[in-house]
Design a protein around this motif. Structure first.
Motif, PDB file in Angstrom:
ATOM      1  N   CYS A 140      11.421  -0.642  41.283  1.00 25.73           N
ATOM      2  CA  CYS A 140      12.679  -1.225  41.751  1.00 25.73           C
ATOM      3  C   CYS A 140      13.579  -1.486  40.552  1.00 25.73           C
ATOM      4  CB  CYS A 140      12.425  -2.503  42.538  1.00 25.73           C
ATOM      5  SG  CYS A 140      11.845  -3.893  41.541  1.00 25.73           S
ATOM      6  N   ASP A 141      14.692  -2.148  40.773  1.00 30.82           N
ATOM      7  CA  ASP A 141      15.654  -2.406  39.701  1.00 30.82           C
ATOM      8  C   ASP A 141      15.236  -3.540  38.774  1.00 30.82           C
ATOM      9  OD1 ASP A 141      17.273  -0.416  40.594  1.00 30.82           O
ATOM     10  OD2 ASP A 141      18.586  -1.727  41.737  1.00 30.82           O
ATOM     11  N   ARG A 142      14.160  -4.230  39.069  1.00 31.43           N
ATOM     12  CA  ARG A 142      13.737  -5.342  38.220  1.00 31.43           C
ATOM     13  C   ARG A 142      12.959  -4.891  36.986  1.00 31.43           C
ATOM     14  NH1 ARG A 142      11.564 -10.168  42.104  1.00 31.43           N
ATOM     15  NH2 ARG A 142      13.544 -10.573  43.140  1.00 31.43           N
ATOM     16  N   PHE A 143      12.302  -3.737  37.054  1.00 30.53           N
ATOM     17  CA  PHE A 143      11.469  -3.237  35.954  1.00 30.53           C
ATOM     18  C   PHE A 143      10.507  -4.332  35.477  1.00 30.53           C
ATOM     19  CE2 PHE A 143      15.455  -0.610  34.872  1.00 30.53           C
ATOM     20  CZ  PHE A 143      15.142   0.322  35.824  1.00 30.53           C
ATOM     21  N   ASN A 193       6.129  -5.095  45.160  1.00 24.23           N
ATOM     22  CA  ASN A 193       6.181  -3.663  45.420  1.00 24.23           C
ATOM     23  C   ASN A 193       4.800  -3.076  45.693  1.00 24.23           C
ATOM     24  OD1 ASN A 193       7.445  -1.184  45.691  1.00 24.23           O
ATOM     25  ND2 ASN A 193       7.217  -0.688  43.541  1.00 24.23           N
ATOM     26  N   TRP A 245       8.191   0.670  37.529  1.00 21.48           N
ATOM     27  CA  TRP A 245       9.481   1.325  37.705  1.00 21.48           C
ATOM     28  C   TRP A 245       9.858   1.457  39.167  1.00 21.48           C
ATOM     29  CZ3 TRP A 245      11.958   1.682  33.256  1.00 21.48           C
ATOM     30  CH2 TRP A 245      11.199   1.643  32.090  1.00 21.48           C
ATOM     31  N   ALA A 264      22.986  -2.146  39.831  1.00 17.81           N
ATOM     32  CA  ALA A 264      21.663  -1.728  39.384  1.00 17.81           C
ATOM     33  C   ALA A 264      21.657  -1.491  37.880  1.00 17.81           C
ATOM     34  CB  ALA A 264      21.257  -0.453  40.098  1.00 17.81           C
ATOM     35  N   LYS A 265      20.493  -1.733  37.291  1.00 24.51           N
ATOM     36  CA  LYS A 265      20.331  -1.456  35.865  1.00 24.51           C
ATOM     37  C   LYS A 265      20.307   0.049  35.639  1.00 24.51           C
ATOM     38  CE  LYS A 265      17.383  -5.433  34.897  1.00 24.51           C
ATOM     39  NZ  LYS A 265      16.064  -5.846  34.412  1.00 24.51           N
ATOM     40  N   ARG A 266      20.698   0.468  34.446  1.00 25.96           N
ATOM     41  CA  ARG A 266      20.618   1.883  34.089  1.00 25.96           C
ATOM     42  C   ARG A 266      19.152   2.257  33.947  1.00 25.96           C
ATOM     43  NH1 ARG A 266      25.183   4.354  30.764  1.00 25.96           N
ATOM     44  NH2 ARG A 266      23.442   5.716  30.322  1.00 25.96           N
ATOM     45  N   PHE A 267      18.793   3.400  34.479  1.00 32.64           N
ATOM     46  CA  PHE A 267      17.412   3.870  34.424  1.00 32.64           C
ATOM     47  C   PHE A 267      17.196   4.588  33.095  1.00 32.64           C
ATOM     48  CE2 PHE A 267      13.800   6.605  35.497  1.00 32.64           C
ATOM     49  CZ  PHE A 267      12.981   5.675  36.114  1.00 32.64           C
ATOM     50  N   HIS A 321       6.673   5.641  35.534  1.00 34.14           N
ATOM     51  CA  HIS A 321       7.939   6.263  35.170  1.00 34.14           C
ATOM     52  C   HIS A 321       7.761   7.779  35.288  1.00 34.14           C
ATOM     53  CE1 HIS A 321      11.224   7.651  32.594  1.00 34.14           C
ATOM     54  NE2 HIS A 321      11.799   6.483  32.829  1.00 34.14           N
ATOM     55  N   CYS A 359       8.051  -8.401  42.243  1.00 36.04           N
ATOM     56  CA  CYS A 359       8.874  -7.936  43.361  1.00 36.04           C
ATOM     57  C   CYS A 359       8.052  -7.701  44.632  1.00 36.04           C
ATOM     58  CB  CYS A 359       9.613  -6.657  42.979  1.00 36.04           C
ATOM     59  SG  CYS A 359       8.527  -5.272  42.634  1.00 36.04           S
TER      60      CYS A 359
END
Length: 72
Positions: free
Chosen positions: A19-22, A32, A17, A2-5, A39, A30
């Motif tokens: 999922c991990d795709r941003f 969603n 914000w 996962a990417k860093r938040f 955020h 995605c």
């Protein structure tokens, strides 16, 4: 992985914000939903991480031990 938040993004309104795709706010690739997920800094303000951490400490305190003092 996962990417860093990001804690304090410069323009949180530009991304979703959820999922991990941003994803960009106008893409939402995605699936969603039809609206972007905000955020936490948009919802709770600049001190969102401190407030969320304090709450998690109180909820996750082991049984039989007092919760940490929120005024620390």
């Amino acid at each position: 992985m996962a990417k860093r938040f990001p804690i304090r993004p410069s323009h949180p309104e530009r991304n979703c914000w959820g999922c991990d795709r941003f994803c960009a706010a106008n893409d939402l690739i995605c699936g969603n939903g039809s609206e972007r997920t905000q955020h936490p800094v948009e919802l709770f303000g600049d001190d969102w991480l401190e407030a969320c951490t304090d709450e998690a400490d109180r909820v996750l305190a082991p049984p039989g031990q007092p919760a940490p003092d929120p005024q620390r």
